[in-house]
Design a protein around this motif. Structure first.
Motif, PDB file in Angstrom:
ATOM      1  N   THR A   1      60.101  16.456 -37.941  1.00 49.08           N
ATOM      2  CA  THR A   1      61.200  16.372 -38.892  1.00 49.08           C
ATOM      3  C   THR A   1      60.880  17.188 -40.138  1.00 49.08           C
ATOM      4  O   THR A   1      59.713  17.433 -40.450  1.00 49.08           O
ATOM      5  CB  THR A   1      61.465  14.915 -39.318  1.00 49.08           C
TER       6      THR A   1
ATOM      7  N   PRO B   1      64.204  12.476 -43.645  1.00 50.08           N
ATOM      8  CA  PRO B   1      63.230  11.839 -42.743  1.00 50.08           C
ATOM      9  C   PRO B   1      61.805  12.237 -43.136  1.00 50.08           C
ATOM     10  O   PRO B   1      61.349  13.327 -42.808  1.00 50.08           O
ATOM     11  CB  PRO B   1      63.619  12.390 -41.368  1.00 50.08           C
TER      12      PRO B   1
ATOM     13  N   GLY C   1      62.548   7.003 -35.335  1.00 42.40           N
ATOM     14  CA  GLY C   1      62.115   7.397 -36.666  1.00 42.40           C
ATOM     15  C   GLY C   1      62.972   6.756 -37.734  1.00 42.40           C
ATOM     16  O   GLY C   1      63.878   5.957 -37.448  1.00 42.40           O
ATOM     17  N   THR C   2      62.696   7.106 -38.967  1.00 44.22           N
ATOM     18  CA  THR C   2      63.447   6.579 -40.109  1.00 44.22           C
ATOM     19  C   THR C   2      63.830   7.718 -41.045  1.00 44.22           C
ATOM     20  O   THR C   2      63.196   8.773 -41.053  1.00 44.22           O
ATOM     21  CB  THR C   2      62.630   5.543 -40.909  1.00 44.22           C
ATOM     22  N   THR C   3      64.875   7.485 -41.828  1.00 43.91           N
ATOM     23  CA  THR C   3      65.199   8.365 -42.945  1.00 43.91           C
ATOM     24  C   THR C   3      65.049   7.550 -44.227  1.00 43.91           C
ATOM     25  O   THR C   3      65.377   6.360 -44.256  1.00 43.91           O
ATOM     26  CB  THR C   3      66.625   8.926 -42.849  1.00 43.91           C
TER      27      THR C   3
ATOM     28  N   THR D   1      72.062   6.133 -34.798  1.00 46.20           N
ATOM     29  CA  THR D   1      71.634   5.295 -35.919  1.00 46.20           C
ATOM     30  C   THR D   1      71.597   3.850 -35.445  1.00 46.20           C
ATOM     31  O   THR D   1      72.625   3.281 -35.062  1.00 46.20           O
ATOM     32  CB  THR D   1      72.596   5.434 -37.112  1.00 46.20           C
TER      33      THR D   1
END
Length: 212
Positions: free
Chosen positions: A55, A94, A107-109, A132
Motif C-alpha cells: 500500500t 492505508p 488491511g486497514t486505512t 470495506t
C-alpha cells in the motif's frame, strides 16, 4: 521499471524485456512511485503466490490522492495499481501492511470510511475486488496505524485513538466461515445414529414380510 536489452541474431535485432535483478551486496531499484501509482509506501509488502502486494499512504487517481493498493511481479518487473482509495467509500491513508489469510488480503486505512476515522478492508487478488468490512467510529477505535494479526480466523489489531478513554483500543474482527462448512463431529455422530436406526427398522420390516 523494466530493462530492455537488444539481442543480435541471424534474423537481426530483437528486443527482450528483462525484469530488474537484485545483485548480492547491493540495493537495486525495481520500481518507482510517481503519484498516479502511489506516494509514500510506509509498510512492508506481502507475498501471495510469488506476487508482492503493498500500500501507499497517498497518491492514486481519485480525489486528492487517498492512497493505493498495488502489486509487484518480480518475474516481469511490473508494478500495477490495483485500487485507488477514495475516502468515504473505502477509506484513506492505508499506513499498515497487508495480512494474507487463505489468499485474501486484509488491511486497514487510518482515515476515511463512513465517519472518516478509518476502515478495515479485504482485497481478493483473484477477482480484484476490495470490500470495506467495517468503519471505525471512535467508540470502537479510531486511526488504525499498525498491521493485523490472524489468530484462528479472527483478526486482531490496534487503533491509535478512540475507545472509552480516547487513548486507543485493541480490536478483534471475526472472519466469516466458508459457506460449505464441514458438519461438526456431534452432527456426524447424530446422523450416523439415525442411519443405523433406519437400517434396523428396514431389517425388522423384511423379517415381518418373510414370516407373513
Amino acid at each position: 521499471m523494466t530493462i530492455t536489452t537488444a539481442l543480435a541474431g541471424p534474423l537481426g535485432l530483437a528486443a527482450l524485456a528483462l525484469p530488474p535483478v537484485a545483485h548480492a551486496g547491493s540495493i537495486q531499484t525495481v520500481a518507482s512511485f510517481n503519484y498516479s501509482n502511489g506516494v509514500y509506501p510506509e509498510a512492508s509488502v506481502t507475498d501471495v503466490g510469488g506476487t508482492l502486494y503493498g500500500t501507499t499512504v497517498t497518491g492514486g487517481t481519485t480525489g486528492y490522492g487517498y492512497g493505493t493498493l498495488f502489486s509487484y511481479d518480480p518475474s516481469s518487473g511490473g508494478l500495477t495499481t490495483l485500487v485507488s482509495f477514495n475516502y468515504y467509500a473505502n477509506g484513506s491513508a492505508p499506513l499498515a501492511g497487508l495480512t494474507d489469510v487463505g489468499g485474501t488480503l486484509y488491511g486497514t486505512t487510518a482515515n476515511g470510511g463512513a465517519v472518516g476515522l478509518g476502515t478495515l478492508f479485504s482485497y481478493d487478488p483473484s477477482s480484484g475486488s476490495l470490500t470495506t468490512l467495517a468503519s471505525f467510529n471512535f467508540a470502537n477505535g479510531s486511526d488504525p496505524l499498525a498491521g493485523l494479526t490472524d489468530v484462528g480466523g479472527t483478526l486482531y489489531g490496534t487503533t491509535y485513538s478512540g475507545g472509552t478513554a480516547g487513548s486507543g483500543t485493541v480490536f478483534a474482527y471475526q472472519l466469516p466461515t466458508s459457506s460449505t462448512s464441514v458438519p461438526e463431529p456431534g452432527s456426524l455422530a447424530l446422523l450416523g445414529t439415525g442411519l443405523a436406526g433406519l437400517g434396523l427398522v428396514l431389517r425388522r420390516s423384511r423379517r415381518r414380510r418373510a414370516h407373513a
